[in-house]
Design a protein around this motif. Sequence first.
Motif, PDB file in Angstrom:
ATOM      1  N   SER A 187      40.782  20.960  66.120  1.00  0.00           N
ATOM      2  CA  SER A 187      39.643  21.614  65.473  1.00  0.00           C
ATOM      3  C   SER A 187      38.366  20.881  65.857  1.00  0.00           C
ATOM      4  O   SER A 187      38.406  19.783  66.420  1.00  0.00           O
ATOM      5  N   SER A 188      37.241  21.481  65.528  1.00  0.00           N
ATOM      6  CA  SER A 188      35.948  20.849  65.789  1.00  0.00           C
ATOM      7  C   SER A 188      35.467  20.040  64.591  1.00  0.00           C
ATOM      8  O   SER A 188      34.435  19.380  64.650  1.00  0.00           O
ATOM      9  N   GLY A 189      36.219  20.105  63.498  1.00  0.00           N
ATOM     10  CA  GLY A 189      35.819  19.428  62.271  1.00  0.00           C
ATOM     11  C   GLY A 189      36.396  20.167  61.081  1.00  0.00           C
ATOM     12  O   GLY A 189      37.516  20.683  61.130  1.00  0.00           O
ATOM     13  N   VAL A 190      35.621  20.257  60.017  1.00  0.00           N
ATOM     14  CA  VAL A 190      36.100  20.892  58.788  1.00  0.00           C
ATOM     15  C   VAL A 190      36.253  22.406  58.950  1.00  0.00           C
ATOM     16  O   VAL A 190      36.975  23.050  58.198  1.00  0.00           O
ATOM     17  N   HIS A 191      35.615  22.979  59.953  1.00  0.00           N
ATOM     18  CA  HIS A 191      35.603  24.439  60.162  1.00  0.00           C
ATOM     19  C   HIS A 191      34.952  25.117  58.966  1.00  0.00           C
ATOM     20  O   HIS A 191      33.849  24.750  58.603  1.00  0.00           O
ATOM     21  N   SER A 192      35.600  26.067  58.309  1.00  0.00           N
ATOM     22  CA  SER A 192      34.902  26.829  57.252  1.00  0.00           C
ATOM     23  C   SER A 192      35.690  26.885  55.958  1.00  0.00           C
ATOM     24  O   SER A 192      35.577  27.845  55.199  1.00  0.00           O
ATOM     25  N   SER A 276      50.866  11.494  63.675  1.00  0.00           N
ATOM     26  CA  SER A 276      50.518  10.412  64.603  1.00  0.00           C
ATOM     27  C   SER A 276      50.427  10.908  66.042  1.00  0.00           C
ATOM     28  O   SER A 276      50.010  10.159  66.925  1.00  0.00           O
ATOM     29  N   LYS A 277      50.786  12.154  66.280  1.00  0.00           N
ATOM     30  CA  LYS A 277      50.818  12.704  67.635  1.00  0.00           C
ATOM     31  C   LYS A 277      49.467  13.242  68.098  1.00  0.00           C
ATOM     32  O   LYS A 277      49.330  13.701  69.224  1.00  0.00           O
ATOM     33  N   TYR A 278      48.476  13.212  67.226  1.00  0.00           N
ATOM     34  CA  TYR A 278      47.138  13.667  67.621  1.00  0.00           C
ATOM     35  C   TYR A 278      46.096  12.771  66.959  1.00  0.00           C
ATOM     36  O   TYR A 278      46.350  12.186  65.901  1.00  0.00           O
ATOM     37  N   PRO A 279      44.929  12.631  67.561  1.00  0.00           N
ATOM     38  CA  PRO A 279      43.903  11.736  67.017  1.00  0.00           C
ATOM     39  C   PRO A 279      43.267  12.290  65.747  1.00  0.00           C
ATOM     40  O   PRO A 279      43.015  13.491  65.634  1.00  0.00           O
ATOM     41  N   ALA A 280      43.043  11.410  64.793  1.00  0.00           N
ATOM     42  CA  ALA A 280      42.395  11.817  63.545  1.00  0.00           C
ATOM     43  C   ALA A 280      40.895  11.962  63.757  1.00  0.00           C
ATOM     44  O   ALA A 280      40.292  11.229  64.546  1.00  0.00           O
ATOM     45  N   LEU A 281      40.299  12.918  63.059  1.00  0.00           N
ATOM     46  CA  LEU A 281      38.848  13.080  63.103  1.00  0.00           C
ATOM     47  C   LEU A 281      38.218  12.248  61.985  1.00  0.00           C
ATOM     48  O   LEU A 281      38.684  12.287  60.837  1.00  0.00           O
ATOM     49  N   PRO A 282      37.164  11.508  62.268  1.00  0.00           N
ATOM     50  CA  PRO A 282      36.573  10.603  61.273  1.00  0.00           C
ATOM     51  C   PRO A 282      36.155  11.292  59.978  1.00  0.00           C
ATOM     52  O   PRO A 282      36.239  10.685  58.908  1.00  0.00           O
ATOM     53  N   ILE A 283      35.735  12.546  60.039  1.00  0.00           N
ATOM     54  CA  ILE A 283      35.248  13.218  58.833  1.00  0.00           C
ATOM     55  C   ILE A 283      36.326  13.279  57.758  1.00  0.00           C
ATOM     56  O   ILE A 283      36.045  13.151  56.561  1.00  0.00           O
ATOM     57  N   MET A 304      42.595  19.097  58.898  1.00  0.00           N
ATOM     58  CA  MET A 304      42.925  17.710  59.270  1.00  0.00           C
ATOM     59  C   MET A 304      42.905  17.468  60.776  1.00  0.00           C
ATOM     60  O   MET A 304      43.622  16.626  61.311  1.00  0.00           O
ATOM     61  N   GLY A 305      42.080  18.229  61.484  1.00  0.00           N
ATOM     62  CA  GLY A 305      41.919  18.008  62.918  1.00  0.00           C
ATOM     63  C   GLY A 305      42.696  18.959  63.801  1.00  0.00           C
ATOM     64  O   GLY A 305      42.549  18.923  65.025  1.00  0.00           O
ATOM     65  N   ALA A 326      43.948  23.245  80.384  1.00  0.00           N
ATOM     66  CA  ALA A 326      43.170  23.748  81.515  1.00  0.00           C
ATOM     67  C   ALA A 326      42.152  24.783  81.066  1.00  0.00           C
ATOM     68  O   ALA A 326      41.113  24.973  81.718  1.00  0.00           O
ATOM     69  N   ALA A 327      42.431  25.432  79.931  1.00  0.00           N
ATOM     70  CA  ALA A 327      41.514  26.432  79.381  1.00  0.00           C
ATOM     71  C   ALA A 327      40.453  25.803  78.484  1.00  0.00           C
ATOM     72  O   ALA A 327      39.635  26.520  77.879  1.00  0.00           O
ATOM     73  N   GLY A 328      40.461  24.481  78.373  1.00  0.00           N
ATOM     74  CA  GLY A 328      39.424  23.791  77.622  1.00  0.00           C
ATOM     75  C   GLY A 328      39.818  23.327  76.234  1.00  0.00           C
ATOM     76  O   GLY A 328      38.988  22.775  75.504  1.00  0.00           O
ATOM     77  N   GLU A 329      41.084  23.503  75.855  1.00  0.00           N
ATOM     78  CA  GLU A 329      41.527  23.078  74.535  1.00  0.00           C
ATOM     79  C   GLU A 329      42.122  21.673  74.582  1.00  0.00           C
ATOM     80  O   GLU A 329      42.709  21.264  75.585  1.00  0.00           O
ATOM     81  N   SER A 330      41.987  20.955  73.480  1.00  0.00           N
ATOM     82  CA  SER A 330      42.714  19.703  73.295  1.00  0.00           C
ATOM     83  C   SER A 330      44.027  20.076  72.616  1.00  0.00           C
ATOM     84  O   SER A 330      44.043  20.422  71.433  1.00  0.00           O
ATOM     85  N   ALA A 331      45.113  20.056  73.386  1.00  0.00           N
ATOM     86  CA  ALA A 331      46.412  20.520  72.900  1.00  0.00           C
ATOM     87  C   ALA A 331      47.381  19.343  72.813  1.00  0.00           C
ATOM     88  O   ALA A 331      47.476  18.531  73.736  1.00  0.00           O
ATOM     89  N   TYR A 332      48.110  19.261  71.701  1.00  0.00           N
ATOM     90  CA  TYR A 332      49.021  18.146  71.458  1.00  0.00           C
ATOM     91  C   TYR A 332      50.386  18.672  71.026  1.00  0.00           C
ATOM     92  O   TYR A 332      50.472  19.663  70.291  1.00  0.00           O
ATOM     93  N   LEU A 333      51.443  18.006  71.466  1.00  0.00           N
ATOM     94  CA  LEU A 333      52.795  18.303  70.981  1.00  0.00           C
ATOM     95  C   LEU A 333      52.955  17.545  69.673  1.00  0.00           C
ATOM     96  O   LEU A 333      53.122  16.324  69.659  1.00  0.00           O
ATOM     97  N   ILE A 334      52.884  18.275  68.563  1.00  0.00           N
ATOM     98  CA  ILE A 334      52.771  17.613  67.256  1.00  0.00           C
ATOM     99  C   ILE A 334      54.026  17.716  66.395  1.00  0.00           C
ATOM    100  O   ILE A 334      54.045  17.164  65.285  1.00  0.00           O
ATOM    101  N   GLY A 335      55.058  18.414  66.867  1.00  0.00           N
ATOM    102  CA  GLY A 335      56.242  18.514  66.039  1.00  0.00           C
ATOM    103  C   GLY A 335      57.235  19.510  66.567  1.00  0.00           C
ATOM    104  O   GLY A 335      57.176  19.924  67.737  1.00  0.00           O
TER     105      GLY A 335
END
Length: 348
Positions: A187-192, A276-283, A304-305, A326-335
């Motif tokens: 996500s970019s943050g809290v979103h909406s 733990s498989k993806y970085p936490a956002l500080p907010i 939560m990110g 490749a399409a511009g997303e930050s994609a993680y294998l999270i589970g």
Amino acid sequence: MKDSRSESYAAAGVDVTAGYETVERIKPMVQSTFREGVIGGLGGFGGMFEPNFKGMKRPVTVSGTDGVGTKLKIAFLTGKHDTVGIDCVAMCVNDIVCAGAEPLFFLDYVAMGKNLTDRTASIVSGVCVGCRQAGCALIGGETAEMPGFYPEDEYDLAGFSVGVVDYDKVLDGKNMVPGDVLIGLASSGVHSNGFSLVRKVFNIGPETINDYYEELGCTLGEELIKPTRIYVKPVLTILEKFGDAVKGISHITGGGFYENVPRMLPDGVRAQIDTSKYPALPIFGLLQKKGGIPTRDMYNTFNMGIGMVIAVSADKAQAIADTLRAAGESAYLIGSCIAGEKGVDVLW
């Protein structure tokens, strides 16, 4: 339209000529969203769209509607009105694509105490940006001036979108099995979502909105006004390229992981997510610490990110994640998916 003016109505607080001026201002922006199928332009009583169902055996329309919620309070305080329209579009089209549908068109509704033309044009400019990001056309809308109902410096914003998918390609989780892998899109943050709690935790007002936080690298207002990420085009890309390997999609909105992830699951399948498989956002860390919020409540309220979770076949998981990146997303294998009662285990 130029002869349409009521002095009596204007005295009551409604300036119809401001509405006409707004329409003229936004026409070029709206036209920038048009795609094949749009008929006519602004000014009619209804938006027209001629869908092309060529190649579909059994077309199914998928619709979604939503607003921006109390995040609008952040726009009021910061004076930044050109991104909440992106939020409005995102909340609708991200839901639609969860069914595997391509959004076709969008309509918006803006209600306000006073139609300030520059502000209204700024709001709609954000809607147009969101529509272009999603590949859907803004074919109509409504601007309602409601003095006495809304304060002059406030407004509400909502939208509605329609998409289409072939019946055989509807994503309803029916093909999901234990062993499938979960991919999370950042996500970019809290979103909406969750802004009533956000505003309470930070006691948001004119005195606090411009507070600078080292953890964020920006002011509180700058962080919170960041628009919701729109995932439509990358998701449509993997649906086209990998087909049945994409089993289900969940848009992480209000209710966080605990409410939204199970919505894509069939009976007998449970999701396990390793945070733990993806970085936490500080907010989110700042929110939890400042508000003393239990961890489970955080994952039951915020994204939560991770703004979208996609269940895919294990043998295609890495290739799908690479395509999303490749399409511009930050994609993680999270589970992954396991056998069990429908629901989600969030491991933190």
